[in-house]
Design a protein around this motif. Structure first.
Motif: not given
Length: 214
Positions: A79, A83, A87, A93, A170
């Motif tokens: 993850k 991530s 971000y 993304r 985030r």
């Protein structure tokens, strides 16, 4: 369904309700309350994580985007690799979302078909980026969970043990709640003032009434 419901593109013959809210808004807590009322919940983010592991085509697409380091030796998604990239890189993304969202939509349709056979009144799909992903087209109605920015920031830091800088990254990776709240059929204020349970119960009763009338 009656004409008061938006036209769904994917799911039919079952009242499907989306629950959305920005990170730290408390939408998962809201869904747990609905669950306590006997409502079946489809957690889109959790299902996406499962599909990352089990869907071969999705897995290959992720590796092409992020490299072999995106999965560990056991075939589990790392993850942190994703991530840290998504971000900070909106294009990456978007590319990842184009891979995963259609697969989650298809899985949700199958899940709803099973619930329809069981004769349930309504089900809930919990999704953080319901409108951005186009998942609002897979549901009839949307419940939005709202919370002040300062409170969301505090919750993320306390929950995930991250810095405020990381928490803000985030938050900024999602569309602000001001951009979508007026597209919701119902709103829940999770600002610490109005009890969540009473707000959820009121919406639950309204949804059951719509099911009877549909």
């Amino acid at each position: 369904s009656t004409n008061c419901f938006r036209k769904r593109e994917i799911v039919s013959l079952l009242l499907a309700v989306g629950v959305t809210g920005n990170i730290g808004s408390g939408k998962s807590t809201v869904c747990k309350i609905f669950e306590g009322l006997g409502v079946d919940i489809y957690y889109a983010d959790a299902m996406a994580k499962e599909l990352y592991r089990t869907d071969a085509a999705l897995k290959q697409g992720v590796i092409e985007l992020f490299g072999e380091s995106a999965y560990d030796v056991n075939g589990e998604l790392v993850k942190q690799v994703l991530s840290e990239s998504i971000y900070r890189d909106p294009e990456l993304r978007s590319a990842l979302n184009r891979l995963v969202h259609p697969r989650v939509f298809a899985h949700f349709k199958d899940w709803c078909d099973q619930k329809r056979v069981q004769g349930n009144g309504y089900v809930i799909k919990e999704a953080a980026i319901l409108f951005e992903s186009g998942a609002d087209k897979t549901v009839d109605l949307v419940v939005g969970v709202m919370a002040p920015l300062s409170l969301r920031l505090k919750r993320i830091v306390e929950r995930d043990g991250c810095s405020e800088e990381t928490a803000m990254l985030r938050i900024k990776s999602q569309a602000p709640q001001e951009s979508w709240f007026n597209r919701c059929n119902y709103l829940i204020q999770n600002d610490g003032h109005l009890p969540l349970e009473s707000q959820v119960l009121e919406i639950h009763k309204a949804l059951l009434k719509r099911c009877i009338e549909s």
